[in-house]
Design an enzyme around this catalytic site. Sequence first.
Site, mmCIF file in Angstrom:
data_model
loop_
_atom_site.group_PDB
_atom_site.id
_atom_site.type_symbol
_atom_site.label_atom_id
_atom_site.label_comp_id
_atom_site.label_asym_id
_atom_site.label_seq_id
_atom_site.Cartn_x
_atom_site.Cartn_y
_atom_site.Cartn_z
ATOM 1 N N ASN A 114 0.781 -1.237 0.000
ATOM 2 C CA ASN A 114 0.000 0.000 0.000
ATOM 3 C C ASN A 114 0.813 1.287 0.000
ATOM 4 O O ASN A 114 0.308 2.313 -0.444
ATOM 5 C CB ASN A 114 -1.042 0.002 1.123
ATOM 6 C CG ASN A 114 -0.418 -0.166 2.481
ATOM 7 O OD1 ASN A 114 0.516 -0.930 2.630
ATOM 8 N ND2 ASN A 114 -0.920 0.538 3.452
ATOM 9 N N GLU A 138 4.473 -4.131 12.185
ATOM 10 C CA GLU A 138 3.505 -3.045 12.023
ATOM 11 C C GLU A 138 2.325 -3.643 11.276
ATOM 12 O O GLU A 138 2.440 -3.967 10.088
ATOM 13 C CB GLU A 138 4.177 -1.890 11.271
ATOM 14 C CG GLU A 138 3.509 -0.568 11.520
ATOM 15 C CD GLU A 138 2.432 -0.275 10.501
ATOM 16 O OE1 GLU A 138 1.276 -0.711 10.735
ATOM 17 O OE2 GLU A 138 2.733 0.351 9.486
ATOM 18 N N CYS A 145 -3.205 1.158 6.793
ATOM 19 C CA CYS A 145 -3.421 0.512 8.083
ATOM 20 C C CYS A 145 -3.997 1.507 9.081
ATOM 21 O O CYS A 145 -4.705 1.131 10.001
ATOM 22 C CB CYS A 145 -2.115 -0.090 8.587
ATOM 23 S SG CYS A 145 -0.771 1.087 8.583
ATOM 24 N N GLU A 162 8.635 2.037 14.859
ATOM 25 C CA GLU A 162 9.519 2.511 13.802
ATOM 26 C C GLU A 162 9.596 4.030 13.936
ATOM 27 O O GLU A 162 8.819 4.635 14.652
ATOM 28 C CB GLU A 162 8.968 2.135 12.427
ATOM 29 C CG GLU A 162 8.957 0.629 12.200
ATOM 30 C CD GLU A 162 8.722 0.243 10.736
ATOM 31 O OE1 GLU A 162 7.649 0.582 10.214
ATOM 32 O OE2 GLU A 162 9.619 -0.373 10.134
#
Length: 488
Positions: A150, A248, A282, A460
């Site tokens: 994505n 993630e 997400c 992150e």
Amino acid sequence: MTLKIFVAGEWREGRGDPMVSRFPADGSINAELNAAGLDDVEEAIAAADAAWRAPAWRDRMPHERAEVLYRVSDLIRERLDELAALQTRDNGKPLAEARGLVASAAGTARYFAAACETLEGELPTQRNVDFMTLSQYEPLGVIAAITPWNSPIASEMQKVAPALAGGNAVVLKPAEATPLMALKLAELFEEAGLPKGLLSVLPGRGSVIGEALVRHPKVRKISFTGGTSTGRHLAHVAADKLIGTSLELGGKSPTIICEDADLEQATKGVAYGIFSSAGQACIAGSRLFIHRRRYDEVMARLETIARELRVGHPETPGVHLGPLISEAHRDGVAAYVERAREEGGRIRCGGVIPSEGELAAGSFYPPTLIEGLPHDSAVCQEEIFGPVLVALPYDDEDELVGLANDNVYGLAAGIWSADYRRALRLAGRLEAGTVWINTYKKFSISTPFGGYKESGLGREKGRQGIQAYMQQKSLYLGLDHEPIAWSD
Ligand code: ADP
């Protein structure tokens, strides 16, 4: 165009199955290539393991390692238009959005170059006169980076830059649907002078190439962005090997419009939060809670906004929503909306696969607004990853917090309120790794990002982003001239 893959510093035909990269707007072929084979995985890892240990990398001072990342950042900015166009072909994002992602990848490289230059070891407070201690950061070794389709280039850079900055080598496996940008990234690193072997890019199937990569004994960390079920599986693989992970994963993020919110700002923000990237994010704000007193007005405004958003060819200026990544994915999104209908949901707008004009040629889906479903329905609970927003009214704060937290995910949340005391109080009660207040889907590379609950493990970005790819070694330096005394 037949693409080569980048293994151990060489461009070559992959030794795996043929694969095709398609433009989601019309299904046309962008490129054909052979995926990486298991031999390529083996070779990439052997080269990576040799390369991070080699003096050419290991003995480079951090500011010298940073040079490569600064150069990559400059190359990306110089080629922004070309890279954005490729990004749009790769996954169908509208050009303006693709430009934003490409620019963010340049920023990420620059940020981790700076973090690398300025990362300090630690001098713990001394507790003895006969020795002192130091703690320094060292690389982990070979990192397996696995990315979704994505946000190509942005999600890849978010792993590759800090891992290289930390002195590691990276073997990157991009998503099946989007090999182009990851291979382009390899080209940029090569041009920037990264020593051979430190980065390999292995397009291929997750269950074959990804699996072989993460299971390899020489891989010392798995950095993964993608779906929760794959993330859970990788956590098991990592547990068996006793290695670390950064995961993630998915989300079903609540956004909240409080009674006192500025409704114009809030509704535009909510629409952006769910419908940009056609909801394929997400962090998409996919569950909307509206204070009952403002419910009708908010829904009317949202319906108007959603109907005015332009769905279209991603290379056409002014388009807000491009196609979804594939027809199969689009059909999955449509199936959720059908389910909402069957369960008594009202579809305020959208909810129909376009069948005319240029939209019929690609995997498009319109902005869709649903109401009237119970919060325990599948559409309210599961990640849909498309432009589908489900709205629910609430009456009081305790009820709201209960509902907002009633989900396995905890990636992000949004709050729209004129009262920061209220917003901050709410933010403190929400189980989410990121909470946006009076804004949404904004990012800063200096701010840690990651999920609560089943949205992931680890963070992150931020200065800790580089430490996630390093381990600490503590040194004890004896200061005593006498032999060590045995204690009685
Ligand atoms: P999505 O983001 O479409 O839900 P996934 O979580 O399946 O998808 O995919 C994200 C990335 O993980 C992709 O690059 C995919 O190829 C990879 N992947 C899928 N299964 C595995 C696996 N068993 N081992 C390693 N990587 C995998």
